[in-house]
Each structure stands twice: as structure tokens, then as C-alpha cells.
Design a protein around this motif. Structure first.
Motif, PDB file in Angstrom:
ATOM      1  N   THR A 148      12.285   0.398  30.186  1.00 44.43           N
ATOM      2  CA  THR A 148      11.288   0.724  31.209  1.00 44.43           C
ATOM      3  C   THR A 148      10.001  -0.087  31.058  1.00 44.43           C
ATOM      4  OG1 THR A 148      12.151   2.961  31.520  1.00 44.43           O
ATOM      5  CG2 THR A 148       9.895   2.555  32.236  1.00 44.43           C
ATOM      6  N   VAL A 163      11.128  -1.322  41.668  1.00 43.90           N
ATOM      7  CA  VAL A 163      12.018  -0.212  42.015  1.00 43.90           C
ATOM      8  C   VAL A 163      13.505  -0.568  41.903  1.00 43.90           C
ATOM      9  CG1 VAL A 163      12.728   1.360  43.868  1.00 43.90           C
ATOM     10  CG2 VAL A 163      10.303   0.967  43.429  1.00 43.90           C
ATOM     11  N   PRO A 164      13.969  -1.707  42.462  1.00 48.62           N
ATOM     12  CA  PRO A 164      15.401  -2.025  42.327  1.00 48.62           C
ATOM     13  C   PRO A 164      15.852  -2.145  40.874  1.00 48.62           C
ATOM     14  CG  PRO A 164      14.379  -3.403  43.996  1.00 48.62           C
ATOM     15  CD  PRO A 164      13.272  -2.706  43.293  1.00 48.62           C
ATOM     16  N   THR A 167      15.729   1.301  39.165  1.00 49.91           N
ATOM     17  CA  THR A 167      16.830   2.122  39.672  1.00 49.91           C
ATOM     18  C   THR A 167      18.151   1.717  39.028  1.00 49.91           C
ATOM     19  OG1 THR A 167      15.696   2.344  41.800  1.00 49.91           O
ATOM     20  CG2 THR A 167      18.032   2.903  41.745  1.00 49.91           C
ATOM     21  N   PHE A 170      18.078   3.038  35.388  1.00 48.81           N
ATOM     22  CA  PHE A 170      18.217   4.496  35.292  1.00 48.81           C
ATOM     23  C   PHE A 170      19.630   4.956  35.623  1.00 48.81           C
ATOM     24  CE2 PHE A 170      13.443   4.798  36.222  1.00 48.81           C
ATOM     25  CZ  PHE A 170      13.146   4.988  34.885  1.00 48.81           C
ATOM     26  N   THR A 171      20.193   4.442  36.717  1.00 49.37           N
ATOM     27  CA  THR A 171      21.532   4.871  37.117  1.00 49.37           C
ATOM     28  C   THR A 171      22.587   4.432  36.110  1.00 49.37           C
ATOM     29  OG1 THR A 171      21.686   2.903  38.525  1.00 49.37           O
ATOM     30  CG2 THR A 171      21.035   4.971  39.584  1.00 49.37           C
ATOM     31  N   CYS A 216      28.694   2.205  41.639  1.00 50.19           N
ATOM     32  CA  CYS A 216      27.232   2.358  41.678  1.00 50.19           C
ATOM     33  C   CYS A 216      26.546   1.002  41.784  1.00 50.19           C
ATOM     34  CB  CYS A 216      26.761   3.092  40.428  1.00 50.19           C
ATOM     35  SG  CYS A 216      24.976   3.285  40.328  1.00 50.19           S
ATOM     36  N   LEU A 220      24.099  -0.127  44.788  1.00 44.66           N
ATOM     37  CA  LEU A 220      22.721  -0.536  44.489  1.00 44.66           C
ATOM     38  C   LEU A 220      22.422  -1.915  45.076  1.00 44.66           C
ATOM     39  CD1 LEU A 220      22.329   0.626  40.775  1.00 44.66           C
ATOM     40  CD2 LEU A 220      21.146   1.565  42.764  1.00 44.66           C
ATOM     41  N   HIS A 224      19.531  -2.401  47.805  1.00 48.43           N
ATOM     42  CA  HIS A 224      18.307  -3.082  47.357  1.00 48.43           C
ATOM     43  C   HIS A 224      18.330  -4.603  47.533  1.00 48.43           C
ATOM     44  CE1 HIS A 224      16.548   0.529  45.643  1.00 48.43           C
ATOM     45  NE2 HIS A 224      17.672   0.778  44.989  1.00 48.43           N
TER      46      HIS A 224
END
Length: 325
Positions: A148, A163-164, A167, A170-171, A216, A220, A224
Motif C-alpha cells: 500500500t 485506485v486501479p 484495487t 486488495f482483491t 478477477c 479489473l 479500470h
């Protein structure tokens, strides 16, 4: 319904509620002036970890929980040993945190960032893959805590929408934590409760995890792709500077890989899983004691200073970008 049953239900609900509240809203209590002068503490923060303990004590006091049941909840039975799960989880967390503190994972993350050569989509996929690997081998918590700040600093320094990339990280951390026995505390509880070995667990979960992970990633990219730049200019940083403790990084990497291998072989060898992780954690604890207590981290001092310089450079890059914006 008896009083004891009602008391147990009420206490249980209150413990859950208060724990959630204290996680979201930390509560501090001011220490009286006279006592504060003696103990040199002006205020105390009520830890959410204290709530379940207080709940268990309250259940004992109301009689809704007997001493025998309390002891059985720790010792367990032939199917489930709660103490073993706690030791296993804490030992793995200690090994993972010790490895992360050497700078090994940050070093790897910066290498992965440079490997993209400024291609936005490639960097997006590499962060997804790196988060998946770290999560599968260590835990999703370690992956998130390591990646992060690196993604944040890189995105601010290059004026890229984080953000992309966040994300994706995190996913990946959530999905790929299902792959191995050690990826998530829930995995450990379920596997131990159903007496599944390390290999048996992965046989059941490998295919769903891989399928969910690939699906996923595709979703994504579809969602994105407009926000991922084709090219970006990466900050000029040396990954080696992030490696605070090279001997510790080497030892930690070998230790975690050996631990995973012995966990897989434990059923054949007749070893308890929690004992394997406890020995591995003990080995790294011994190294930490010798390196940081006996020798005061002598070989880490210079690298720590260099790492602070990197953080300053990242901060300056972020500040400069913010001012230009």
C-alpha cells in the motif's frame, strides 16, 4: 430460556458490538493528574483486544460459562485444538512480520516496479501478481501493509490514479489468501476442524482460487483499463537501499519456505502443524535477539539511514507533484 443462557447471549452480542466500535472509533480515558504524575501516562487507550477478555470474565462471574467449559475452549478435543490454532497463527504472523521488517518485501516490490519499464498495464498486472504471491506464501495482511505505501508514493510521484493499482492489490490479497493453508486465519480454523492436511486443503482450494483470481484480473482490467496509463515515468530509486537487513532477509526467506515445506510434509512425518510453525518462529526470534539485542543491529544502521533517505525522496516527489497540481 434460563438466566445463564440469556446472560451468555447478551454478553456475546455486547462483546461483538463493542469490539467493532473500538476498532472504528478508538476510545481514550484521561488518567487523574496525581496518578498521571506518578506513572507518567496522561491517557489510556482502551484496546479492542481487551473486550473479549472482559466478556469471558463476565461470563464466568454470571455463571453462564463454567470453568470446565472455559478450559475446554482452550485445550479443545481430538478434533479441534484452539491453542494449536492460536500458536500456529501467531507464529506465522511473527515470521512474516520479521521478514517484512528486513525490507525484503519492499526491495522485491521496487524491483517489480522497475521490471514494468513504465508500461502501465504491465505494472498493473505485476502488482496483482506480487500481491498474490506474497499473500499465498505469507498472509494478506503482510501483502497489504507492504504494498500500500509503495503504490501510494509511486502514484503520487507520477501523478497516476492509485485506485486501479490499489484495487488490484486488495482483491488479489483477498482471493489468493484461499490458496494455501496459511494464507488466512479462517483457512487454519476450517482445515484443523476438519482434520485436513496442508496438501489436502490446497487440493480442494487450488482450482477455485486460480479460477477466481484469473476472473478477477480480467474484470479489473475491463473496469479500470481507461484509468491505467499506457506509459508512465517511474521515480529513480535503488531497490537495494530498501533492504535494511540482508542476512535477516536471507534467513527469513529460507525459514518461511522451509516452514511451508515442513507443513506440507507434517502429516507424513507425524508432526503437529503448530509445532512446525513454533520452531520456525523460534529460529527467527533467536536471530532477532542476536542481531538486534546482542549486536544492536550494527550491520543494519547504514541501510536504515539510506532507507530513510529513500522515504524522504519519495516524500519530496509526492510534495512536488502536489504543488504542481
Amino acid at each position: 430460556m434460563l438466566f445463564k443462557d440469556i446472560a451468555a447471549l447478551v454478553i456475546f452480542c455486547l462483546v461483538i458490538l463493542l469490539t467493532i466500535v473500538l476498532v472504528l472509533v478508538p476510545v481514550t480515558v484521561k488518567v487523574p493528574a496525581r496518578l498521571a504524575a506518578r506513572v507518567r501516562i496522561k491517557q489510556l487507550t482502551i484496546s479492542y483486544a481487551a473486550v473479549p477478555v472482559a466478556g469471558a470474565i463476565l461470563m464466568l462471574c454470571t455463571g453462564s460459562l463454567t470453568g470446565q467449559t472455559f478450559a475446554q475452549g482452550i485445550v479443545g478435543d481430538q478434533h479441534l485444538k484452539p491453542y494449536g490454532i492460536v500458536i500456529l497463527f501467531l507464529a506465522l504472523a511473527y515470521i512474516s512480520t520479521s521478514l517484512d521488517s528486513t525490507g525484503c518485501l519492499a526491495w522485491l516490490a521496487l524491483h517489480i516496479t522497475r521490471l514494468s519499464k513504465g508500461h502501465g498495464t504491465a505494472l498493473f498486472g505485476l502488482y496483482f501478481a506480487l500481491s498474490s504471491v506474497i499473500t499465498a506464501l505469507l498472509s494478506n495482511d503482510v501483502s497489504i501493509m507492504t504494498l500500500t505505501p509503495i503504490i501510494y508514493y509511486f502514484s503520487v510521484a507520477t501523478s497516476v490514479d492509485p485506485v486501479p493499482f490499489l484495487t488490484a492489490m486488495f482483491t488479489a490479497a483477498n482471493i489468493w489468501s484461499m490458496l494455501l493453508f496459511v494464507g488466512n486465519p479462517t483457512n487454519i480454523i476450517v482445515a484443523v476442524a476438519y482434520q485436513m492436511s496442508f496438501a489436502d486443503y490446497s487440493r480442494w482450494m487450488a482450482l477455485p482460487t486460480i479460477g477466481a483470481g484469473l476472473a478477477c484480473l480480467a474484470v479489473l482490467l475491463l473496469v479500470h483499463h481507461k484509468h491505467i496509463p499506457k506509459r508512465l515515468t517511474l521515480p529513480e530509486l535503488q531497490p537495494a537501499i530498501m533492504l535494511v537487513d540482508k542476512p535477516g532477509a536471507i534467513l527469513g526467506t529460507i525459514n518461511i519456505l522451509a516452514c511451508l515445506a515442513f507443513l506440507a510434509a507434517a502429516p507424513v512425518l507425524g508432526w503437529e502443524l503448530w509445532l512446525v510453525t513454533l520452531v520456525s518462529a523460534g529460529l527467527h526470534a533467536l536471530y532477532n535477539f542476536v542481531a538486534y539485542v546482542v549486536f544492536k543491529g550494527r550491520w543494519c544502521t547504514q541501510h536504515q539511514h539510506q532507507q530513510q533517505q529513500v522515504e524522504v525522496e519519495l516524500g519530496r516527489a509526492a510534495s512536488g507533484t502536489a504543488e504542481r497540481g
